[in-house]
Write an enzyme that holds these catalytic residues in place. Structure first.
Site, PDB file in Angstrom:
ATOM      1  N   SER A 125       0.834  -1.208   0.000  1.00 26.33           N
ATOM      2  CA  SER A 125       0.000   0.000   0.000  1.00 26.33           C
ATOM      3  C   SER A 125       0.866   1.254   0.000  1.00 26.33           C
ATOM      4  O   SER A 125       0.610   2.196  -0.751  1.00 26.33           O
ATOM      5  CB  SER A 125      -0.932   0.019   1.214  1.00 26.33           C
ATOM      6  OG  SER A 125      -1.827  -1.067   1.152  1.00 26.33           O
TER       7      SER A 125
ATOM      8  N   HIS B  91       4.589  -9.971   2.533  1.00 29.30           N
ATOM      9  CA  HIS B  91       3.670 -10.961   3.134  1.00 29.30           C
ATOM     10  C   HIS B  91       2.857 -11.737   2.095  1.00 29.30           C
ATOM     11  O   HIS B  91       2.153 -12.684   2.447  1.00 29.30           O
ATOM     12  CB  HIS B  91       2.765 -10.311   4.188  1.00 29.30           C
ATOM     13  CG  HIS B  91       1.641  -9.475   3.668  1.00 29.30           C
ATOM     14  ND1 HIS B  91       0.374  -9.973   3.521  1.00 29.30           N
ATOM     15  CD2 HIS B  91       1.570  -8.181   3.278  1.00 29.30           C
ATOM     16  CE1 HIS B  91      -0.431  -9.013   3.079  1.00 29.30           C
ATOM     17  NE2 HIS B  91       0.281  -7.910   2.910  1.00 29.30           N
TER      18      HIS B  91
ATOM     19  N   THR C  81      13.327   4.781  10.703  1.00 28.54           N
ATOM     20  CA  THR C  81      14.323   3.778  11.066  1.00 28.54           C
ATOM     21  C   THR C  81      13.989   2.493  10.333  1.00 28.54           C
ATOM     22  O   THR C  81      12.848   2.023  10.384  1.00 28.54           O
ATOM     23  CB  THR C  81      14.304   3.553  12.591  1.00 28.54           C
ATOM     24  OG1 THR C  81      14.597   4.803  13.208  1.00 28.54           O
ATOM     25  CG2 THR C  81      15.325   2.501  13.012  1.00 28.54           C
TER      26      THR C  81
ATOM     27  N   CYS D 147     -10.190  -6.854   1.437  1.00 25.48           N
ATOM     28  CA  CYS D 147     -10.281  -5.449   1.821  1.00 25.48           C
ATOM     29  C   CYS D 147     -11.709  -4.948   1.765  1.00 25.48           C
ATOM     30  O   CYS D 147     -12.052  -3.958   2.358  1.00 25.48           O
ATOM     31  CB  CYS D 147      -9.415  -4.599   0.904  1.00 25.48           C
ATOM     32  SG  CYS D 147      -7.819  -5.336   0.616  1.00 25.48           S
TER      33      CYS D 147
HETATM   34  C1  LIG Z   1      -2.059  -7.096  -0.964  1.00 28.09           C
HETATM   35  C2  LIG Z   1      -1.984  -6.157  -2.118  1.00 28.09           C
HETATM   36  C3  LIG Z   1      -1.616  -4.812  -1.936  1.00 28.09           C
HETATM   37  C4  LIG Z   1      -1.378  -4.216  -0.581  1.00 28.09           C
HETATM   38  O1  LIG Z   1      -0.193  -4.679   0.005  1.00 28.09           O
HETATM   39  P1  LIG Z   1      -0.003  -4.523   1.575  1.00 28.09           P
HETATM   40  O2  LIG Z   1       1.407  -4.932   1.819  1.00 28.09           O
HETATM   41  O3  LIG Z   1      -0.985  -5.428   2.230  1.00 28.09           O
HETATM   42  O4  LIG Z   1      -0.232  -3.079   1.919  1.00 28.09           O
HETATM   43  C5  LIG Z   1      -1.538  -4.020  -3.056  1.00 28.09           C
HETATM   44  N1  LIG Z   1      -1.779  -4.503  -4.286  1.00 28.09           N
HETATM   45  C6  LIG Z   1      -2.131  -5.780  -4.503  1.00 28.09           C
HETATM   46  C7  LIG Z   1      -2.359  -6.264  -5.885  1.00 28.09           C
HETATM   47  C8  LIG Z   1      -2.242  -6.660  -3.429  1.00 28.09           C
HETATM   48  O5  LIG Z   1      -2.606  -7.926  -3.644  1.00 28.09           O
END
Ligand SMILES: *Cc1c(COP(=O)(O)O)cnc(C)c1O
Length: 391
Positions: free
Chosen positions: A72, A201, A237, A324
């Site tokens: 994000s 993740h 940091t 989401c």
């Molecule tokens: C999960 C996802 C994000 C957001 O990533 P985060 O590390 O959870 O903030 C953005 N774009 C896509 C395509 C995702 O699958």
């Protein structure tokens, strides 16, 4: 009960090898990477080693890797940074209707700041047509952002072609490759992107750490203000344990990519074939230009949420639409963009696999899901009416 996890597009388990790599950076090598003393210098060394490893995977220079707090933030930085740095050149941005909310909601914010955004529609498979992108380019277009692969329906977008079009018109190209890492080859030279977002993740790394690749020479306004970390472009940091984990995870995720994904895609195809053989069940997303772990179906006459709860009781973790948007009753913007009517979009289910899934997992789902669908349909007035009409 043995739990089956098929929500790997939402997040993944951190692999034990990654945890192992991270642990010393919490307890022993915990220095601030900006500190002069040796505890700090050890952290700095680990940080720069991680940067080299990520750069090697993406095929770029370590100086083009910027660590962030995740997908994000990377998406926010790419869009806002480009918009604010290019105010004099223009205010027009092109993206697609099926992007993640990290892109779409950032675009909405930028519209309030005076930017103009074109949202390119997709076809029934979720594909962006590069010709549509080219036709949308204006003299004041500063940025095109199209995702590498869709998080809900798994469709893989023609980003190399779109990047070439962007550059032919002197426009920057960014891609959200969060779902692509570990699933398809991601080489920033081959793609030809100026910026690329990824998040640990989603490929068995820790949460809260990601990367924005910024090609050398690309001007971006800073997003996070404060200290001089990340060559003065991103304050805070450094999350050394997270960054070390990300580097280990991206290395593991991209090793033996083809072999690993052939196995996952074979499991995915069993799910797709087994489930779409059921009456009034359709596949969403492109059949072949598709992430190896993604199966997204719409089950007519029932609610995705009801399906999820029943699956959860049966020990299966899945998702409907995108994680989401759960909690909201609006159907997913992606399913609406591929032309599904609201009623059918509501009954959607995403099963997303990773290399931790097994044949037994797939067999269990294929044995369990049809019965759940039948039960829910037997309680559905919509289904009763439909069956009456068929008589
Ligand atoms: C999960 C996802 C994000 C957001 O990533 P985060 O590390 O959870 O903030 C953005 N774009 C896509 C395509 C995702 O699958």
């Amino acid at each position: 009960m043995n739990r089956i996890y098929m929500d790997n597009a939402a997040t993944t388990a951190v692999s034990p090898a990654v945890v192992e790599k991270m642990l010393p950076y919490f307890t022993e090598c915990y220095g601030n990477a900006s500190s002069i003393h040796s505890t700090g210098r050890d952290a700095r060394k680990a940080l720069e080693e991680a940067r080299r490893r990520v750069a090697a995977v993406l095929n770029c220079s370590p100086n083009e890797i910027y660590f962030t707090s995740g997908g994000s933030e990377s998406d926010n930085w790419a869009l806002k940074g480009a918009a604010f740095a290019n105010r004099k050149k223009g205010k027009h941005i092109i993206t697609s209707a099926v992007e993640h909310h990290a892109i779409l909601h950032t675009c909405e914010y930028l519209e309030k700041q005076g930017c103009e955004i074109t949202y390119i529609p997709v076809d029934a498979d979720g594909l962006v047509n590069p010709a549509d992108v080219e036709a949308a380019i204006r003299p004041d277009t500063i940025l095109i952002s199209i995702m590498a692969a869709n998080n809900e329906i798994g469709t893989i977008e023609p980003i190399e072609e779109i990047a070439a079009i962007a550059h032919a018109h002197g426009v920057l190209f960014h891609t959200d490759a969060v779902q692509a890492i570990g699933a398809i080859p991601v080489d920033v030279q081959k793609i030809g992107c100026d910026m690329l977002s990824l998040s640990a993740h989603k490929f068995h790394g820790p949460k809260g750490v990601g990367v924005l690749y910024i090609r050398k020479g690309v001007r971006l306004e800073n997003f996070m203000h404060g200290g001089a970390q990340e060559r003065g472009r991103r304050a805070a940091t450094e999350n050394v344990p997270g960054i070390v984990g990300l580097a280990e995870a991206i290395t593991l995720a991209t090793e033996n990519l083809e072999e690993k994904n052939a196995r996952i895609a074979a499991l995915r195809d069993q799910l797709i074939d087994g489930l779409t053989a059921l009456p009034y069940v359709r596949l969403n997303g492109h059949r072949t230009k598709r992430l190896p772990g993604n199966c997204n179906i719409s089950v007519q006459f029932i609610e995705g949420e009801a399906l999820l709860l029943r699956l959860d009781l049966a020990g299966i973790a899945a998702s409907s639409g995108s994680a989401c948007t759960s909690g909201s009753l609006d159907p997913s913007h992606v399913l609406l963009a591929i032309g599904l009517p609201h009623a059918i979009a509501h009954g959607s289910l995403r099963l997303s696999l990773s290399d931790t899934n097994t044949q037994e997992d797939v067999d269990y789902v294929l044995n369990t899901l049809p019965g759940i669908i039948e039960t829910l349909r037997s309680m559905s007035p919509l289904y009763q009416d439909f069956m009456e009409e068929q008589k």
